[in-house]
Write an enzyme that holds these catalytic residues in place. Structure first.
Site, PDB file in Angstrom:
ATOM      1  CG  HIS A 385      -2.409  -0.802   1.039  1.00 56.22           C
ATOM      2  ND1 HIS A 385      -3.350  -0.451   0.592  1.00 56.22           N
ATOM      3  CD2 HIS A 385      -2.593  -2.230   1.195  1.00 56.22           C
ATOM      4  CE1 HIS A 385      -4.231  -1.626   0.458  1.00 56.22           C
ATOM      5  NE2 HIS A 385      -3.631  -2.032   1.192  1.00 56.22           N
ATOM      6  CE  LYS A 579      -7.136  13.655  -0.139  1.00 57.73           C
ATOM      7  NZ  LYS A 579      -7.258  12.582  -0.871  1.00 57.73           N
ATOM      8  NE  ARG A 580      -3.774   8.430   6.385  1.00 56.76           N
ATOM      9  CZ  ARG A 580      -2.605   7.976   5.872  1.00 56.76           C
ATOM     10  NH1 ARG A 580      -2.199   7.436   6.840  1.00 56.76           N
ATOM     11  NH2 ARG A 580      -2.748   7.163   4.578  1.00 56.76           N
ATOM     12  CE  LYS A 585      -3.497  10.700   2.817  1.00 57.40           C
ATOM     13  NZ  LYS A 585      -3.958  10.082   1.535  1.00 57.40           N
ATOM     14  CB  THR A 690     -10.250   4.678  -1.895  1.00 60.66           C
ATOM     15  OG1 THR A 690      -9.945   4.735  -0.049  1.00 60.66           O
ATOM     16  CG2 THR A 690      -9.455   3.553  -1.868  1.00 60.66           C
ATOM     17  CE  LYS A 694     -14.128   5.885   0.183  1.00 54.80           C
ATOM     18  NZ  LYS A 694     -13.630   6.427   1.686  1.00 54.80           N
TER      19      LYS A 694
HETATM   20  C1  PLP Z   1     -11.958   6.690   1.943  1.00 56.37           C
HETATM   21  C2  PLP Z   1     -11.225   7.344   3.532  1.00 56.37           C
HETATM   22  C3  PLP Z   1     -10.153   7.583   3.224  1.00 56.37           C
HETATM   23  C4  PLP Z   1      -9.352   7.689   2.255  1.00 56.37           C
HETATM   24  O1  PLP Z   1      -9.235   8.758   1.594  1.00 56.37           O
HETATM   25  P1  PLP Z   1      -8.133   9.032   0.296  1.00 56.37           P
HETATM   26  O2  PLP Z   1      -8.701  10.985   0.467  1.00 56.37           O
HETATM   27  O3  PLP Z   1      -7.828   7.706  -0.462  1.00 56.37           O
HETATM   28  O4  PLP Z   1      -6.547   8.864   1.558  1.00 56.37           O
HETATM   29  C5  PLP Z   1      -9.678   7.860   5.021  1.00 56.37           C
HETATM   30  N1  PLP Z   1     -11.105   7.774   5.740  1.00 56.37           N
HETATM   31  C6  PLP Z   1     -12.041   7.700   5.268  1.00 56.37           C
HETATM   32  C7  PLP Z   1     -13.383   8.018   6.877  1.00 56.37           C
HETATM   33  C8  PLP Z   1     -12.574   7.724   4.323  1.00 56.37           C
HETATM   34  O5  PLP Z   1     -14.327   7.188   3.719  1.00 56.37           O
END
Ligand code: PLP
Length: 848
Positions: A385, A579-580, A585, A690, A694
């Site tokens: 990952h 996101k984190r 990022k 991911t 979404k």
């Molecule tokens: C989808 C999701 C992530 C992943 O987000 P990325 O932008 O792809 O890093 C992290 N936390 C939550 C709560 C999510 O639903």
């Protein structure tokens, strides 16, 4: 978000005559509203959990969830029996993280009982939306990797695959984030404080797990691991229902227990209370928190204990099931194990499965090394990952040897055999032996075990999570291994479940899609969304689409107001990055451009301001508690918000909001309500992402770099519907070199923005260390490792394109429709079907 009208107060179930007419009946699988209401009432009265005279929304939630659970348990049992009788090859997904979020909406939706539950609750005087909001998120994960595991479970169940998840039952999952004047603060979140109605404790499923101790050699030469401390892994099953199928699989999570035997009653009676229960207190530490700090030796031991606990308990469980399903009275044929069992390791956290399976096969079952090795390597598969060096796990040999002495012997043997293999087959690689070995001896004071190398050497399959990332694995990170075993390497582009991430989180958009496609088959066959393309120019669809998006924006605006008190205007562009928080990022890049936007607006005449597209910029995410730079970024966002949101000069043209405590539930509101989303990592650093999927699925346009799955999303939805900027992955090394050589010339707008922060206008917080990360070449500062400065001008240009597109509502809506229409590939159903066909070799096994 909910109507709280008739639900407050000290009420028994009393919403008038209708509720009184419902008897309390323990009917486990009702499908009509009346039967459901009766069963909810039964649970409220006969498994009350709370004082029986009260029936407030929280109690109503627990009673409702228990009623759903009745159906889930029944289906789970049927599924288990069916698998048992059919005896198919079964997959076990091992993950240290699952980010399940709330379960109620998803469960009743997948069971096809949404309407029945909604009207049952209304018979009892409640509104479904309000009951749903009583549930706490199960946050047994940290970010994308954990959410991926949860999406995968939904797809495995929906595709009728014989597959299960294994994880740990952390008492405190991911921390709760509060934003104060100081920035981010962390608090333990006790998701089990009351209890979880979704888990079923399995008192009959307990496996011993040993730590420490020593290795004995027996008379026949076999080795035996003895002594040390033994904890017990107790199983909890969380049923996972498939959509539109009876199949209901399990997420089995382990809790650590000590037994009564471990309790020293004599010591206790002598007043030595802590000593008496010392193993009990050690047991409670194992599953206390996700990712405890691992700076200290104690911290490292605890992390490894957690990892081993998951691996050992799960493998013992898998082997027990394998044995149960073999014909009685015949000798066990271990050769067929890999044709009955596939184990997928979600990143390197479950790597200890390798030496543990070897140990069980050799020391307990009596197989020789070669046979055990053949079985182990054809059973296990590994998903990588990350390529970030600091995220690739390396554990000190000394710590492993202390905690798991037998496993360290096995790891040393794996390392030795790998050397022999290179010597025999690839002498050309021998000069690189030091870099490739499983054990890194480069620093004799600190010998390290490279978990990723152990995975690559020992698994039959290694996969990345997006095409670009899988290519980087083959060409860079694992290039030599790839040349040794080209057929091991695969790509499995990540996916997301369309049930949670469209069908349930945006019912408005879902209904429109179903109406225009004239079918709701898209919920299980997401490629059907391409059918929307032919209507992308249709004025009627565009107006319905825009109305649904607007309703989602209003819902998000209400939520923001509720949690932050900030009022945002749903007629402005909603621009989101959640996101984190991490330097790669580049939330920093985002907020720098927001500052630049602010500076620009401040300089404008009233006439010029009329041409500005009003924006609301939302940023949310948790920073790891010990990651100082990430916490500074959080603070910067809130400081910029405080300045911008209160400046009458910018009026309604710009608002900046930090969305606190990002989790799955927050994502379910923020994603449908956004119009633009930011996926702007330094190219080559985001393995897949991911949330980009979404957002795209929810008709949200992406501004992003050519990184991770962005590349494939752009391909699918069309480059004209994607706002691209920034350096490409294959340019990064050269750009960093140029920087080192002092050949980087910063854009004046970038300089101006940094000066603005330095001026102190944001308050007295010390942003020096953050700004320093942008400065210098190789010696001084950090030389802008993430290339924020390099990408800044092209990012501003892409943002200008965004503004231009947004001015034409019809164009924007069309792009939004095309974004959803092109998202079919990113269903986790597609991903899981590929794992099933190409790695696990398992077939569907549907409960009749
Ligand atoms: C989808 C999701 C992530 C992943 O987000 P990325 O932008 O792809 O890093 C992290 N936390 C939550 C709560 C999510 O639903």
């Amino acid at each position: 978000m909910a109507s709280a009208s008739d639900i407050n107060g000290d009420t028994t179930i009393k919403a008038g005559a209708a509720a009184d007419a419902v008897p309390a009946i323990a009917h486990p699988t009702p499908e009509d509203a009346f039967g459901v209401a009766a069963n909810i009432k039964y649970h409220a009265q006969f498994s009350p959990h709370f004082s029986p005279v009260k029936f407030e929304p929280e109690q109503a939630f627990y009673a409702t969830a228990e009623s759903v659970r009745d159906t889930l348990i029944q289906r789970w049992n049927e599924t288990f029996l069916h698998f048992h009788k059919t005896d198919p090859k079964q997959t076990y997904y091992l993950s240290m993280e699952y980010l399940q979020g709330r379960a109620l909406t998803n469960a009743v939706g997948n069971l096809g009982l949404t309407d029945a539950y909604a009207s049952a609750l209304s018979k009892l005087g409640y509104d479904m939306e309000n009951i749903v909001e009583q549930e706490r998120d199960a946050a047994l994960g940290n970010g994308g990797l954990g959410r991926l595991a949860s999406c995968f479970l939904d797809s495995m169940a929906t595709l009728d695959l014989p597959a299960w998840g294994y994880g740990l039952r952390y008492k405190y999952g991911l921390f709760m984030q509060k934003i104060t004047k100081k920035g981010q603060e962390e608090y333990a979140e006790d998701w089990l404080e009351k209890f979880s109605p979704w888990e079923v404790v399995r008192h009959d499923i307990v496996h011993p797990v040993r730590f420490f101790g020593e290795v004995q050699v027996q008379a026949d030469g076999r080795r035996k691991w003895v002594g040390g401390e033994v904890l017990h892994a107790l199983a909890y099953d969380i049923p996972i229902p498939g959509y539109n199928t009876k199949n209901t699989i399990s997420l089995r999570v382990w809790d650590a227990k000590a037994t009564a035997k471990d309790f020293d009653l004599y010591a206790f009676n002598e007043g030595k209370h802590d000593k008496a229960a010392s193993l009990h207190s050690k047991a409670s530490q194992v599953c206390s928190v996700l990712y405890p700090g691992d700076e200290s030796e104690e911290g490292k031991l605890l992390r490894l204990k957690q990892q081993f606990f998951l691996c050992s308990a799960s493998l013992q469980d898998i082997i027990a099931r394998f044995k149960e399903r073999r014909p009685k009275n015949s000798t066990l044929d271990w050769k067929i194990f890999p044709s009955k069992v596939a184990v997928q390791m979600n990143d390197t956290h479950p790597t200890l499965s390798i030496p543990e399976l070897m140990r069980i096969l050799m020391d307990v079952e009596g197989l020789g090394w070669n046979q055990a090795w053949a079985i182990t390597s054809s059973t296990l598969a590994y998903t990588n990952h990350t390529v970030l060096p600091e995220a690739l796990e390396k554990w000190p040999q000394s710590v492993i040897a202390k905690l798991l002495p037998r496993h360290m012997e096995i790891i040393a043997e794996i390392d030795k055999q790998f050397q022999a293999l290179l010597h025999a087959k690839r002498p050309d690689l021998e000069r690189k032996l030091g870099e490739l070995r499983v054990i890194d001896y480069s620093n004799p004071q600190k010998v390290l075990v490279r978990m990723a190398h152990m995975c690559v050497v020992s698994s039959h399959s290694v996969n990345g999570v997006a095409e670009l990332h899988s290519n980087i694995l083959k060409e860079e990170l694992f290039a030599d291994f790839y040349s040794l075993w080209p057929s091991k390497f695969q790509n499995k582009t990540n996916g997301i479940t369309p049930r949670r991430w469209l069908r349930y989180c945006s019912p408005e958009l879902s209904h429109i899609i179903t109406k225009w496609l004239r079918t709701d088959e898209w919920v299980v066959n997401l490629d059907l969304l391409t059918g929307l393309r032919q209507f992308a120019d249709d004025k009627q669809l565009q107006s319905e689409w825009a109305a649904a998006k607007h309703a989602n924006k209003v819902r998000l605006a209400d939520y923001i107001c509720e949690v932050t008190g900030i009022k945002i205007d749903p007629s402005t562009m909603f621009d989101t990055q959640i996101k984190r928080i991490h330097e790669y990022k580049r939330q920093f890049l985002n907020i720098l451009s927001v500052i630049y936007r602010y500076i620009t607006i401040k300089k404008m005449s009233p006439e010029q301001k009329k041409a500005v597209v009003p924006r609301t910029v939302m940023i949310g995410g948790k920073a790891f508690a010990t990651y100082a730079q990430a916490k500074r970024i959080v603070k910067l966002v809130t400081d910029v918000g405080a300045l911008v949101n209160n400046d009458p000069d910018v009026g309604g043209l710009l608002k900046v909001v930090f969305i606190p405590n990002y989790n799955v539930t927050v994502a379910e509101v923020a994603i449908p309500g956004s119009e633009l989303s930011q996926h702007i990592s330094t190219a080559g650093m985001e393995a897949s992402g991911t949330s980009n999927m979404k957002f795209a699925l929810n008709g949200c346009l992406i501004i992003g770099t050519l990184d991770g799955a962005n590349v494939e999303i752009r391909e699918e939805i069309g480059e004209e519907n994607f706002f691209l900027f920034g350096a490409r992955a294959d340019e990064i090394t050269r750009l960093r070199k140029e920087r080192e050589q002092g050949r980087f010339v910063p854009d004046p707008r970038f300089q101006e923005t940094k000066e603005f922060i330095k001026s102190g206008i944001l308050g007295d917080y010390n942003y020096e260390p953050l700004l320093d990360s942008l400065e210098g070449n190789s010696g001084f500062g950090r030389g802008d490792y993430f290339l924020v400065g390099h990408d800044f001008p092209s990012y501003l240009e892409a943002q200008a394109e965004v503004d231009k597109a947004y001015k034409n509502k019809a164009t924007w809506t069309k792009m939004s429709i095309l974004s959803t229409a092109g998202s079919g590939k990113f269903s986790s159903d597609r991903t899981i079907q590929q794992y099933a066909n190409e790695i696990w070799h398992i077939q569907e096994c549907r409960v009749p």
